[in-house]
Write a protein that holds these residues in place. Structure first.
Motif, PDB file in Angstrom:
ATOM      1  N   MET A   1     -35.387 -10.705  34.123  1.00  0.00           N
ATOM      2  CA  MET A   1     -35.967 -10.881  35.502  1.00  0.00           C
ATOM      3  C   MET A   1     -35.258 -10.146  36.529  1.00  0.00           C
ATOM      4  N   ASN A   2     -35.812  -9.285  37.447  1.00  0.00           N
ATOM      5  CA  ASN A   2     -35.060  -8.613  38.465  1.00  0.00           C
ATOM      6  C   ASN A   2     -34.744  -9.504  39.612  1.00  0.00           C
ATOM      7  N   ASN A   3     -33.798  -8.847  40.377  1.00  0.00           N
ATOM      8  CA  ASN A   3     -33.469  -9.670  41.561  1.00  0.00           C
ATOM      9  C   ASN A   3     -34.608 -10.190  42.332  1.00  0.00           C
ATOM     10  N   THR A   4     -35.399  -9.331  42.696  1.00  0.00           N
ATOM     11  CA  THR A   4     -36.550  -9.490  43.708  1.00  0.00           C
ATOM     12  C   THR A   4     -37.408 -11.015  43.064  1.00  0.00           C
ATOM     13  N   LYS A   5     -37.657 -10.715  41.813  1.00  0.00           N
ATOM     14  CA  LYS A   5     -38.382 -11.874  41.227  1.00  0.00           C
ATOM     15  C   LYS A   5     -37.526 -13.267  41.247  1.00  0.00           C
ATOM     16  N   ARG A   6     -36.312 -13.199  40.986  1.00  0.00           N
ATOM     17  CA  ARG A   6     -35.253 -14.095  41.059  1.00  0.00           C
ATOM     18  C   ARG A   6     -35.127 -14.887  42.340  1.00  0.00           C
ATOM     19  N   ILE A   7     -35.233 -14.256  43.436  1.00  0.00           N
ATOM     20  CA  ILE A   7     -35.253 -14.699  44.873  1.00  0.00           C
ATOM     21  C   ILE A   7     -36.531 -15.280  44.890  1.00  0.00           C
TER      22      ILE A   7
ATOM     23  N   LEU B   1     -43.002 -29.527  30.826  1.00  0.00           N
ATOM     24  CA  LEU B   1     -42.904 -28.236  31.824  1.00  0.00           C
ATOM     25  C   LEU B   1     -42.376 -27.262  31.043  1.00  0.00           C
ATOM     26  N   GLN B   2     -41.044 -27.436  30.571  1.00  0.00           N
ATOM     27  CA  GLN B   2     -40.610 -26.261  29.968  1.00  0.00           C
ATOM     28  C   GLN B   2     -41.180 -25.698  28.685  1.00  0.00           C
ATOM     29  N   LYS B   3     -41.972 -26.547  27.958  1.00  0.00           N
ATOM     30  CA  LYS B   3     -42.515 -26.005  26.797  1.00  0.00           C
ATOM     31  C   LYS B   3     -43.731 -25.114  27.298  1.00  0.00           C
ATOM     32  N   HIS B   4     -44.441 -25.537  28.188  1.00  0.00           N
ATOM     33  CA  HIS B   4     -45.316 -24.740  28.735  1.00  0.00           C
ATOM     34  C   HIS B   4     -44.883 -23.510  29.445  1.00  0.00           C
ATOM     35  N   MET B   5     -43.915 -23.461  29.757  1.00  0.00           N
ATOM     36  CA  MET B   5     -43.451 -22.264  30.735  1.00  0.00           C
ATOM     37  C   MET B   5     -42.902 -21.252  29.744  1.00  0.00           C
ATOM     38  N   LYS B   6     -42.374 -21.698  28.377  1.00  0.00           N
ATOM     39  CA  LYS B   6     -41.883 -20.930  27.370  1.00  0.00           C
ATOM     40  C   LYS B   6     -43.169 -20.215  26.602  1.00  0.00           C
ATOM     41  N   HIS B   7     -44.169 -21.181  26.605  1.00  0.00           N
ATOM     42  CA  HIS B   7     -45.567 -20.805  25.711  1.00  0.00           C
ATOM     43  C   HIS B   7     -46.147 -19.687  26.533  1.00  0.00           C
ATOM     44  N   LEU B   8     -46.119 -19.761  28.000  1.00  0.00           N
ATOM     45  CA  LEU B   8     -47.005 -18.834  28.927  1.00  0.00           C
ATOM     46  C   LEU B   8     -46.313 -17.684  29.166  1.00  0.00           C
ATOM     47  N   HIS B   9     -44.796 -17.616  28.590  1.00  0.00           N
ATOM     48  CA  HIS B   9     -44.094 -16.335  29.148  1.00  0.00           C
ATOM     49  C   HIS B   9     -43.858 -16.346  30.216  1.00  0.00           C
ATOM     50  N   LEU B  10     -43.785 -17.063  31.245  1.00  0.00           N
ATOM     51  CA  LEU B  10     -43.637 -16.807  32.650  1.00  0.00           C
ATOM     52  C   LEU B  10     -42.214 -16.733  33.041  1.00  0.00           C
ATOM     53  N   VAL B  11     -41.383 -17.373  32.037  1.00  0.00           N
ATOM     54  CA  VAL B  11     -39.740 -17.274  32.580  1.00  0.00           C
ATOM     55  C   VAL B  11     -39.088 -17.582  31.017  1.00  0.00           C
ATOM     56  N   GLU B  12     -37.967 -16.924  31.146  1.00  0.00           N
ATOM     57  CA  GLU B  12     -37.259 -17.109  29.891  1.00  0.00           C
ATOM     58  C   GLU B  12     -36.248 -18.210  29.916  1.00  0.00           C
ATOM     59  N   ARG B  13     -36.020 -18.794  28.973  1.00  0.00           N
ATOM     60  CA  ARG B  13     -34.901 -19.763  29.157  1.00  0.00           C
ATOM     61  C   ARG B  13     -33.590 -19.014  28.740  1.00  0.00           C
ATOM     62  N   LYS B  14     -32.389 -19.467  29.551  1.00  0.00           N
ATOM     63  CA  LYS B  14     -31.197 -18.590  29.260  1.00  0.00           C
ATOM     64  C   LYS B  14     -30.667 -19.246  28.058  1.00  0.00           C
TER      65      LYS B  14
END
Length: 173
Positions: free
Chosen positions: A1-7, A160-173
């Motif tokens: 994720m780029n810096n702008t998206k992180r902010i 929440l984290q299962k849905h976020m991983k499933h949707l590929h919206l964010v990646e878990r560290k």
């Protein structure tokens, strides 16, 4: 994720945590559970989520901004101290259990431990503000409530984290 998206993500998570914190103050939970000061800790789900998908520095920043803004909008200096002490202890516990001992604990256990440490932080703040150790007598009541409340927030985080991983919206560290 780029810096702008992180902010942008940090800003959105801060806004969400603030909204949950302020909304939670309107829920008369004491009517169901007669323990003064008990809350569901929904804003803590956001900071735990931040620890999963962002850096610890970003998660602590989200927590600090939420505590400061919530205190400015609907709180007091005392409430600021209670939230800050509790939140810092809870987030540090969450970080330790997620990143150092995650093979031993589920989100439910991590969240229950985090809620418990939040209560310890609040008692420390109360001892500082009231300049007495007598408030420690209130700790057992808080701890009894922290386990089910922690399990609830852990369940929310797990879903929440299962849905976020499933949707590929964010990646878990």
């Amino acid at each position: 994720m780029n810096n702008t998206k992180r902010i942008a993500l940090c800003g959105m998570l801060t806004a969400l945590a603030l909204a949950l914190s302020l909304a939670e103050r309107m829920i008369p939970l004491e009517l169901l559970i007669p323990i003064p000061g008990i809350k569901l800790g929904l804003a803590n789900v956001v900071t735990m989520f931040a620890l999963l998908f962002l850096t610890p520095k970003e998660a602590y920043s989200i927590l600090f901004c939420r505590v400061v803004l919530a205190s400015l909008f609907a709180g007091s200096v005392t409430q600021f101290l209670f939230s800050l002490f509790g939140g810092m202890m809870a987030l540090t516990t969450t970080w330790l259990l997620l990143h150092k001992y995650n093979q031993w604990f589920s989100f439910y256990g991590i969240s229950a431990a985090s809620a418990t440490m939040h209560n310890f932080g609040q008692i420390l703040a109360a001892m500082l503000v009231m300049q007495t150790a007598d408030v420690i007598a209130y700790l057992p009541l808080l701890l009894v409530s922290s386990i089910p409340v922690g399990f609830l927030t852990g369940a929310i985080l797990d879903v929440l984290q299962k849905h976020m991983k499933h949707l590929h919206l964010v990646e878990r560290k």
